[in-house]
Design a protein around this motif. Structure first.
Motif, short mmCIF file in Angstrom:
data_model
loop_
_atom_site.label_atom_id
_atom_site.label_comp_id
_atom_site.label_asym_id
_atom_site.label_seq_id
_atom_site.Cartn_x
_atom_site.Cartn_y
_atom_site.Cartn_z
N PRO A 209 0.80 -1.22 0.00
CA PRO A 209 0.00 0.00 0.00
C PRO A 209 0.84 1.29 0.00
O PRO A 209 0.47 2.26 -0.63
N MET A 210 1.98 1.28 0.69
CA MET A 210 2.83 2.48 0.71
C MET A 210 3.68 2.63 -0.56
O MET A 210 4.41 3.61 -0.70
N ASN A 211 3.64 1.62 -1.41
CA ASN A 211 4.31 1.66 -2.71
C ASN A 211 5.83 1.85 -2.61
O ASN A 211 6.44 2.50 -3.46
N VAL A 238 3.50 -9.10 18.49
CA VAL A 238 4.18 -9.15 17.19
C VAL A 238 3.85 -7.85 16.49
O VAL A 238 2.68 -7.57 16.20
N ILE A 239 4.84 -7.02 16.28
CA ILE A 239 4.61 -5.71 15.67
C ILE A 239 5.05 -5.75 14.21
O ILE A 239 6.20 -6.02 13.90
N ASN A 240 4.08 -5.49 13.35
CA ASN A 240 4.35 -5.48 11.90
C ASN A 240 4.95 -4.17 11.48
O ASN A 240 4.52 -3.10 11.95
N ILE A 241 5.93 -4.22 10.59
CA ILE A 241 6.47 -3.00 9.99
C ILE A 241 6.67 -3.30 8.51
O ILE A 241 7.69 -3.83 8.09
N ASN A 242 5.61 -3.01 7.73
CA ASN A 242 5.58 -3.55 6.37
C ASN A 242 4.86 -2.67 5.35
O ASN A 242 4.52 -3.14 4.27
N GLY A 243 4.61 -1.41 5.69
CA GLY A 243 3.98 -0.51 4.73
C GLY A 243 2.54 -0.85 4.39
O GLY A 243 2.01 -0.45 3.37
N GLY A 244 1.90 -1.66 5.28
CA GLY A 244 0.49 -1.98 5.11
C GLY A 244 0.20 -3.22 4.29
O GLY A 244 -0.94 -3.50 3.95
N ILE A 245 1.25 -4.01 4.01
CA ILE A 245 1.08 -5.18 3.13
C ILE A 245 0.24 -6.27 3.78
O ILE A 245 -0.39 -7.06 3.12
N TYR A 246 0.24 -6.31 5.10
CA TYR A 246 -0.49 -7.37 5.80
C TYR A 246 -1.19 -6.73 6.97
O TYR A 246 -0.67 -6.63 8.06
N SER A 247 -2.37 -6.17 6.73
CA SER A 247 -3.04 -5.48 7.82
C SER A 247 -4.54 -5.72 7.73
O SER A 247 -5.03 -6.27 6.77
#
Length: 247
Positions: A209-211, A238-247
Motif C-alpha cells: 500500500p505504501m508503494n 508481534v509488531i508489523n512494519i511492512n507498509g500496510g502489506i499485511y493489515s
C-alpha cells in the motif's frame, strides 16, 4: 555491590537490519553493543567502527547461533572475562533463507533455515535467560517476518521457522512477565538489504500500500523503542512494519 556493565546483544549484527539495529541502539541507549557474527569478520569490524564513530561503545563476539555448543562456549568465555556485565537486551536477528518450492526442497535447506532462525532463538535466549531472571529486568526482541504471519509461497521453511518464533515469543512472554522481562517480535515486510537485493522491487512495490520498500533504519527505530524502558507494558506482541502489506 558495584553497578553491572549493561550490554545489548544483536545476533547477525554485522549487516543489513542487524547492523542498523546495532547503530540505533548505540545512538539511543547507554548500552554497550555486543555484535555477533558467524563468518563475516570484516563486516562486524566495520559495524564496530561505525558505532565508535558516533560515540558509542561495542565489542564483537563470533558464534554460530545454530550450534548450541558454540553458543554456550563463546557466551561462557565472554561472561568469564566480563564478570561485572549483564546482557540486558537480546535481539535475536540472525536468520537465513533458502527459498524454493516445497516439493523440491532438500532436507538440508529445511534444516539449515530452521536451525539458524528457530533453534538460534532457543540456543541464545535459553543460555542467557537465567541471568536475566536473577537480574529481574530484560528485553528480548525476536526478529521475525511477514512470512511467519501470512506465509510466503516458496518460503515454507522460512515461514515455518519465523512462525515458530512468533508462537515461542507469546509463550515465553507469559512465563517471565512477572520478572520484568518483556518478549516481543518485530515482523518486517520488504526492507532494502542485501537479503532482498535480488528481488524485483518494481514489481513487488505494487503489492505494498505504501508503494515502497522499507528502510533498515525504520526497523531499527522500532527495535530501539522495544529495547527501552518506554516499552515496559508491551509484551507477547508481534509488531508489523511492512507498509500496510499485511493489515
Amino acid at each position: 555491590m558495584s553497578e553491572k556493565k549493561k550490554f545489548a546483544l544483536v545476533t547477525g549484527g554485522s549487516r543489513g537490519i542487524g547492523k542498523a539495529i546495532c547503530l540505533q541502539l548505540a545512538m539511543d541507549t547507554e548500552y554497550k553493543i555486543l555484535i555477533n557474527y558467524k563468518e563475516n569478520a570484516s563486516a562486524a569490524q566495520e559495524t564496530l567502527n561505525e558505532i565508535e564513530k558516533i560515540g558509542g561503545s561495542a565489542e564483537i563476539i563470533q558464534f554460530n547461533v545454530g550450534d548450541n555448543k558454540d553458543v554456550q562456549n563463546k557466551l561462557d568465555q565472554w561472561h568469564e572475562t566480563n564478570k561485572d556485565a549483564i546482557i540486558e537486551v537480546i535481539v535475536n536477528n540472525a536468520g537465513i533463507t533458502k527459498d524454493g518450492l516445497f516439493m523440491w526442497m532438500k532436507p538440508e535447506d529445511w534444516n539449515n533455515v530452521i536451525n539458524t532462525s528457530l533453534n538460534g532463538f532457543f540456543n541464545v535466549t535459553n543460555h542467557l535467560i537465567q541471568k536475566l531472571l536473577v537480574h529481574k529486568y530484560g528485553r528480548i526482541i525476536n526478529m521475525v517476518s511477514v512470512s511467519g504471519l501470512k506465509g510466503t509461497p516458496g518460503q515454507v521453511n522460512y515461514s515455518a521457522a519465523k512462525g515458530g518464533i512468533i508462537a515461542g515469543t507469546k509463550a515465553l512472554a507469559q512465563e517471565i512477565a512477572k520478572r520484568n522481562i518483556t518478549v516481543n517480535a518485530v515482523a518486517p515486510g520488504f526492507i532494502k538489504t542485501d537479503m532482498t537485493g535480488d528481488l524485483d522491487e518494481k514489481e513487488l512495490k505494487k503489492m505494498i500500500p505504501m508503494n515502497r520498500f522499507g528502510d533498515a533504519g525504520e526497523v531499527a527505530h522500532l527495535v530501539s523503542f522495544l529495547a527501552s524502558k518506554k516499552s515496559s507494558y508491551i509484551t507477547g506482541e508481534v509488531i508489523n512494519i511492512n507498509g500496510g502489506i499485511y493489515s
